[in-house]
Motif scaffolding. Structure first.
Motif, mmCIF file in Angstrom:
data_model
loop_
_atom_site.group_PDB
_atom_site.id
_atom_site.type_symbol
_atom_site.label_atom_id
_atom_site.label_comp_id
_atom_site.label_asym_id
_atom_site.label_seq_id
_atom_site.Cartn_x
_atom_site.Cartn_y
_atom_site.Cartn_z
ATOM 1 N N SER A 96 0.807 -1.226 0.000
ATOM 2 C CA SER A 96 0.000 0.000 0.000
ATOM 3 C C SER A 96 0.838 1.273 0.000
ATOM 4 C CB SER A 96 -0.932 0.011 1.216
ATOM 5 O OG SER A 96 -0.183 0.168 2.414
ATOM 6 N N MET A 97 2.167 1.108 0.099
ATOM 7 C CA MET A 97 3.052 2.258 0.235
ATOM 8 C C MET A 97 4.023 2.347 -0.939
ATOM 9 S SD MET A 97 1.965 3.444 3.150
ATOM 10 C CE MET A 97 3.221 4.610 3.714
ATOM 11 N N LEU A 98 4.536 3.555 -1.167
ATOM 12 C CA LEU A 98 5.549 3.797 -2.185
ATOM 13 C C LEU A 98 6.779 4.411 -1.534
ATOM 14 C CD1 LEU A 98 3.401 5.360 -5.059
ATOM 15 C CD2 LEU A 98 4.484 3.105 -5.081
ATOM 16 N N GLU A 151 10.148 6.837 -1.547
ATOM 17 C CA GLU A 151 10.293 8.219 -2.004
ATOM 18 C C GLU A 151 10.730 8.307 -3.464
ATOM 19 O OE1 GLU A 151 13.231 10.274 0.277
ATOM 20 O OE2 GLU A 151 14.768 8.750 -0.012
ATOM 21 N N ASN A 152 11.585 7.404 -3.918
ATOM 22 C CA ASN A 152 12.024 7.443 -5.311
ATOM 23 C C ASN A 152 10.883 7.098 -6.260
ATOM 24 O OD1 ASN A 152 14.548 8.135 -4.470
ATOM 25 N ND2 ASN A 152 15.509 6.166 -4.924
ATOM 26 N N GLU A 153 10.070 6.109 -5.888
ATOM 27 C CA GLU A 153 8.932 5.734 -6.722
ATOM 28 C C GLU A 153 7.922 6.877 -6.797
ATOM 29 O OE1 GLU A 153 8.362 1.017 -6.015
ATOM 30 O OE2 GLU A 153 8.180 2.260 -4.217
ATOM 31 N N ALA A 154 7.700 7.545 -5.671
ATOM 32 C CA ALA A 154 6.765 8.673 -5.652
ATOM 33 C C ALA A 154 7.298 9.842 -6.474
ATOM 34 C CB ALA A 154 6.496 9.109 -4.216
ATOM 35 N N ALA A 155 8.626 10.094 -6.371
ATOM 36 C CA ALA A 155 9.216 11.172 -7.166
ATOM 37 C C ALA A 155 9.076 10.899 -8.654
ATOM 38 C CB ALA A 155 10.686 11.346 -6.797
ATOM 39 N N GLU A 156 9.138 9.631 -9.046
ATOM 40 C CA GLU A 156 8.960 9.286 -10.457
ATOM 41 C C GLU A 156 7.541 9.603 -10.930
ATOM 42 O OE1 GLU A 156 10.099 5.218 -10.412
ATOM 43 O OE2 GLU A 156 12.257 5.640 -10.549
ATOM 44 N N ILE A 157 6.566 9.428 -10.056
ATOM 45 C CA ILE A 157 5.188 9.789 -10.411
ATOM 46 C C ILE A 157 5.074 11.294 -10.603
ATOM 47 C CG2 ILE A 157 2.811 9.890 -9.538
ATOM 48 C CD1 ILE A 157 3.349 7.176 -8.182
ATOM 49 N N LEU A 158 5.645 12.069 -9.691
ATOM 50 C CA LEU A 158 5.621 13.529 -9.826
ATOM 51 C C LEU A 158 6.373 13.962 -11.086
ATOM 52 C CD1 LEU A 158 6.261 14.551 -6.110
ATOM 53 C CD2 LEU A 158 4.084 14.597 -7.340
ATOM 54 N N ARG A 159 7.494 13.311 -11.360
ATOM 55 C CA ARG A 159 8.240 13.601 -12.598
ATOM 56 C C ARG A 159 7.348 13.426 -13.818
ATOM 57 N NH1 ARG A 159 11.685 8.701 -14.022
ATOM 58 N NH2 ARG A 159 9.532 8.030 -14.438
ATOM 59 N N ASP A 160 6.623 12.315 -13.860
ATOM 60 C CA ASP A 160 5.784 12.030 -15.027
ATOM 61 C C ASP A 160 4.614 13.003 -15.144
ATOM 62 O OD1 ASP A 160 7.450 9.939 -15.647
ATOM 63 O OD2 ASP A 160 6.171 8.405 -14.753
ATOM 64 N N GLU A 180 1.607 6.811 0.947
ATOM 65 C CA GLU A 180 0.555 5.908 0.495
ATOM 66 C C GLU A 180 0.328 6.034 -1.015
ATOM 67 O OE1 GLU A 180 0.111 8.304 2.694
ATOM 68 O OE2 GLU A 180 -0.310 7.382 4.655
ATOM 69 N N LYS A 181 0.051 4.920 -1.656
ATOM 70 C CA LYS A 181 -0.264 4.946 -3.083
ATOM 71 C C LYS A 181 -1.495 5.810 -3.342
ATOM 72 C CE LYS A 181 1.700 0.441 -4.350
ATOM 73 N NZ LYS A 181 1.409 -0.908 -4.883
ATOM 74 N N THR A 182 -2.435 5.788 -2.408
ATOM 75 C CA THR A 182 -3.650 6.584 -2.591
ATOM 76 C C THR A 182 -3.338 8.077 -2.637
ATOM 77 O OG1 THR A 182 -3.991 6.499 -0.181
ATOM 78 C CG2 THR A 182 -5.161 4.868 -1.532
ATOM 79 N N ALA A 183 -2.309 8.510 -1.897
ATOM 80 C CA ALA A 183 -1.931 9.923 -1.921
ATOM 81 C C ALA A 183 -1.411 10.324 -3.294
ATOM 82 C CB ALA A 183 -0.877 10.204 -0.856
ATOM 83 N N MET A 184 -0.667 9.431 -3.930
ATOM 84 C CA MET A 184 -0.135 9.754 -5.252
ATOM 85 C C MET A 184 -1.235 9.703 -6.305
ATOM 86 S SD MET A 184 2.715 10.563 -4.216
ATOM 87 C CE MET A 184 3.219 11.173 -5.828
ATOM 88 N N GLU A 185 -2.264 8.902 -6.073
ATOM 89 C CA GLU A 185 -3.419 8.931 -6.967
ATOM 90 C C GLU A 185 -4.135 10.277 -6.876
ATOM 91 O OE1 GLU A 185 -4.492 6.926 -9.331
ATOM 92 O OE2 GLU A 185 -2.649 5.783 -8.995
#
Length: 341
Positions: A61-63, A65-74, A145-150
């Motif tokens: 259920s968690m990401l 910091e690097n995975e989350a930064a990649e989402i923001l990058r995209d 949380e993955k939900t936060a990045m959604e």
């Protein structure tokens, strides 16, 4: 991810970089994310002030910091941009070419307002060079949380938050008004300034005319350049309210659709812009463009060369930040000029 005593960390996998700071000497990671802690690492970690460590404990259920930064990058990245590798949870975007950088402030604000994540960009609406840094992205905690990045995806919307619009070099023409220039009583000092300024963008002068002060003659010069395929027409002088200043009338007579005459910018209040039927710009440049270091023309020109429409609403918005402070040493664009709310 779980927190453990550093002395018990042998064999564990670090889930974040460990930074070591030696004042006046260096600052950087001594161990990278993914490093398997060895017995000889324990004293080093303790010297870095790490009594406890976060080690990886998989949670679907968690990401990280690097995975989350990649989402923001995209969410940010568009064409003509290169992304760095994640470093301490941060990813940066850089320009692949010279162009006009644009950032959607409203949508970026919406993402940043969610908290625990950030997108920081350079000022929007200014020229950048190939290799210039455009933005940085990261989350604030080590995991999220993955939900936060959604939620971040929803706030950003389907289109990239950033644009880099490449410049297109133009063949430009200069219509130098004024009977004093036409008759050779004074030397044309305006045109060389424009040639130098536009050469910075790879543009070349294709036509030059000195029709004097007659509005019909000025209009004819504009139309002749347009018929010859000149891509950007610049009229210099005759832009004030004196009775013999006829350039605004001449531009109107050329058939150009006028965006605005007057702009809330100093220097450059008497600026005029119109577009011919096929979208080619015609500018009326006040005298300040010749002698002032930076003016309204420096704010408008990058948009014209990047094919970004200049609108009356955009011009009106230049008022806040539209006052050049005439600093003894000019640092534009690294200053407040042209940077509104």
């Amino acid at each position: 991810m779980k927190l453990i005593d550093t002395r018990d960390a042998v064999g564990q996998v670090l889930c974040h970089d460990i930074t070591q700071i030696i004042p006046g000497v260096s600052k950087g990671p001594v161990f990278r994310k993914g490093h398997i802690v060895q017995p000889e690492d324990i004293p080093v970690l303790l010297r870095c002030g790490k009594e406890h460590l976060y080690v990886w404990e998989k949670d679907e259920s968690m990401l990280h910091e690097n995975e989350a930064a990649e989402i923001l990058r995209d969410l940010c990245r568009n064409d003509h941009m290169t992304a760095s590798e994640p470093k301490e949870g941060k990813i940066e975007l850089s320009a692949d070419c010279d162009g006009l950088f644009l950032a959607d402030a409203q949508r970026i604000r919406a993402v940043n307002a969610l908290g625990r994540m950030m997108i920081a960009t350079r000022s929007s609406g200014f020229a950048v060079k190939k290799g210039d840094k455009l933005c940085g992205t990261r989350i604030i905690p080590l995991v999220i949380e993955k939900t936060a990045m959604e939620e971040a995806r929803k706030a950003a919307g389907p289109e990239p938050l950033l644009q880099l619009r490449p410049f297109r070099a133009r063949r430009f023409g200069v219509v130098t008004t004024g009977s004093e220039v036409q008759k050779g009583l004074i030397q044309d000092a305006f045109t060389p300034v424009l040639e130098q300024k536009l050469a910075e963008y790879g543009c070349t002068m294709a036509a030059h005319a000195t029709p004097g002060d007659d509005s019909d003659a000025i209009t004819a010069a504009i139309r002749q350049m347009a018929d010859a395929g000149v891509e950007l027409i610049l009229c210099t002088g005759g832009m004030s309210v004196d009775p013999d200043d006829r350039t605004p009338l001449a531009i109107r007579q050329s058939g150009a659709s006028i965006v605005g005459y007057g702009a809330p910018v100093l220097p450059g209040a008497m600026f005029m812009l119109g577009y011919l039927e096929d979208g080619r710009p015609v500018c009326g440049l006040p005298g300040c463009v010749m002698y002032a270091k930076r003016t309204i023309f420096d704010l408008v020109l990058p948009r014209l060369l990047a094919d970004v429409p200049v609108t009356a609403d955009w011009l009106a918005g230049l008022g806040v930040g539209g006052l050049c402070l005439n600093c003894p040493e000019c640092h534009f664009p690294n200053c407040s000029f042209g940077k509104g709310l």
